[in-house]
Design a protein around this motif. Structure first.
Motif, PDB file in Angstrom:
ATOM      1  N   ARG A   1     -12.980  -5.921  -0.464  1.00 55.47           N
ATOM      2  CA  ARG A   1     -12.944  -7.242   0.188  1.00 55.47           C
ATOM      3  C   ARG A   1     -11.623  -7.967  -0.108  1.00 55.47           C
ATOM      4  NH1 ARG A   1     -18.441  -7.188  -1.207  1.00 55.47           N
ATOM      5  NH2 ARG A   1     -18.055  -8.212  -3.202  1.00 55.47           N
ATOM      6  N   GLU A   2     -11.197  -7.935  -1.363  1.00 55.71           N
ATOM      7  CA  GLU A   2      -9.947  -8.619  -1.729  1.00 55.71           C
ATOM      8  C   GLU A   2      -8.752  -8.007  -1.010  1.00 55.71           C
ATOM      9  OE1 GLU A   2      -9.700  -8.567  -5.995  1.00 55.71           O
ATOM     10  OE2 GLU A   2     -11.369  -9.977  -6.219  1.00 55.71           O
ATOM     11  N   ARG A   3      -8.709  -6.688  -0.950  1.00 54.83           N
ATOM     12  CA  ARG A   3      -7.611  -6.011  -0.249  1.00 54.83           C
ATOM     13  C   ARG A   3      -7.625  -6.383   1.243  1.00 54.83           C
ATOM     14  NH1 ARG A   3      -2.779  -3.078   0.026  1.00 54.83           N
ATOM     15  NH2 ARG A   3      -2.936  -1.718   1.800  1.00 54.83           N
ATOM     16  N   LEU A   4      -8.803  -6.370   1.840  1.00 52.30           N
ATOM     17  CA  LEU A   4      -8.914  -6.729   3.258  1.00 52.30           C
ATOM     18  C   LEU A   4      -8.506  -8.182   3.489  1.00 52.30           C
ATOM     19  CD1 LEU A   4     -12.222  -4.896   4.237  1.00 52.30           C
ATOM     20  CD2 LEU A   4      -9.894  -4.310   4.981  1.00 52.30           C
ATOM     21  N   GLN A   5      -8.901  -9.065   2.601  1.00 53.50           N
ATOM     22  CA  GLN A   5      -8.527 -10.476   2.751  1.00 53.50           C
ATOM     23  C   GLN A   5      -7.016 -10.645   2.645  1.00 53.50           C
ATOM     24  OE1 GLN A   5     -10.764 -13.038   3.668  1.00 53.50           O
ATOM     25  NE2 GLN A   5      -8.751 -13.878   4.167  1.00 53.50           N
ATOM     26  N   ARG A   6      -6.393  -9.932   1.698  1.00 53.57           N
ATOM     27  CA  ARG A   6      -4.926  -9.999   1.589  1.00 53.57           C
ATOM     28  C   ARG A   6      -4.270  -9.479   2.862  1.00 53.57           C
ATOM     29  NH1 ARG A   6      -5.937  -7.693  -3.464  1.00 53.57           N
ATOM     30  NH2 ARG A   6      -4.972  -5.729  -2.829  1.00 53.57           N
TER      31      ARG A   6
END
Length: 192
Positions: free
Chosen positions: A133-138
């Motif tokens: 999720r964090e990678r996708l948000q970035r």
């Protein structure tokens, strides 16, 4: 008696994890008896269980090691890269790949059949999902990802693709043109 350095202890622990991964993959958790673990590692049960409390702790350490590696890769390069790495390894005769796949299947089995294991594993599973999720948000913030689908849905989409790839490879099916399939998965989440 000579003292063993921390580096030597870590090297021995890594040797045990690598050999145990293959043993668990080949025989499953139940079939990976202490005797088979001794044969796989070339070490006595005393040497193995000096590093790990019991067989369950050893299996959990193998699975945690795999999960930690996956979280690092996801955070750096995304879940699709984990899939690409797995596909690349599947094209080699590397026994570690079979071990890794077998461990993934054994974790899946134990999640369905062992509530205590499932409870302990939930934190590791969430770490992978959170890294995704964090990678996708970035990536979304950088304008790389599509905007019309929530990050949570994209995360689930990638997790399903990953699970499907693991199952495909673990059942011995040939990789075929899965690199192009992964291109399609990656393209599905990108902004056009």
């Amino acid at each position: 008696m000579p003292r063993v350095s921390q580096d030597q202890l870590e090297a021995r622990r890594h040797e045990i994890l690598t050999a145990a991964r293959g043993c668990f993959a080949r025989f499953g958790y139940e079939g990976a008896t202490v005797r088979r673990l001794e044969e796989a590692t070339g070490m006595s049960r005393g040497a193995i269980f000096h590093h790990f409390r019991d067989k369950e702790s050893l299996f959990l350490a193998v699975a945690e090691d795999d999960a930690a590696t996956m979280v690092e890769t996801v955070a750096r390069n995304g879940l699709v890269q984990v899939m690409r790495d797995l596909l690349e390894l599947a094209g080699t005769s590397d026994g570690d790949t079979a071990g890794w796949l077998g461990t993934q299947l054994e974790v899946s089995h134990r999640l369905r059949t062992d509530p205590a294991f499932a409870k302990r594993w939930a934190q590791r599973s969430e770490a992978i999902a959170e890294a995704t999720r964090e990678r996708l948000q970035r990536q979304r913030d950088a304008g790389v990802l599509r905007q019309d689908v929530p990050v949570e849905v994209l995360t689930q989409f990638l997790e399903l693709a990953y699970d499907g790839l693991v199952l495909h490879l673990a059942t011995g099916r040939p990789p075929g043109d899965l690199a192009r399939v992964l291109d399609l998965v990656e393209d599905a989440v990108r902004r056009h």
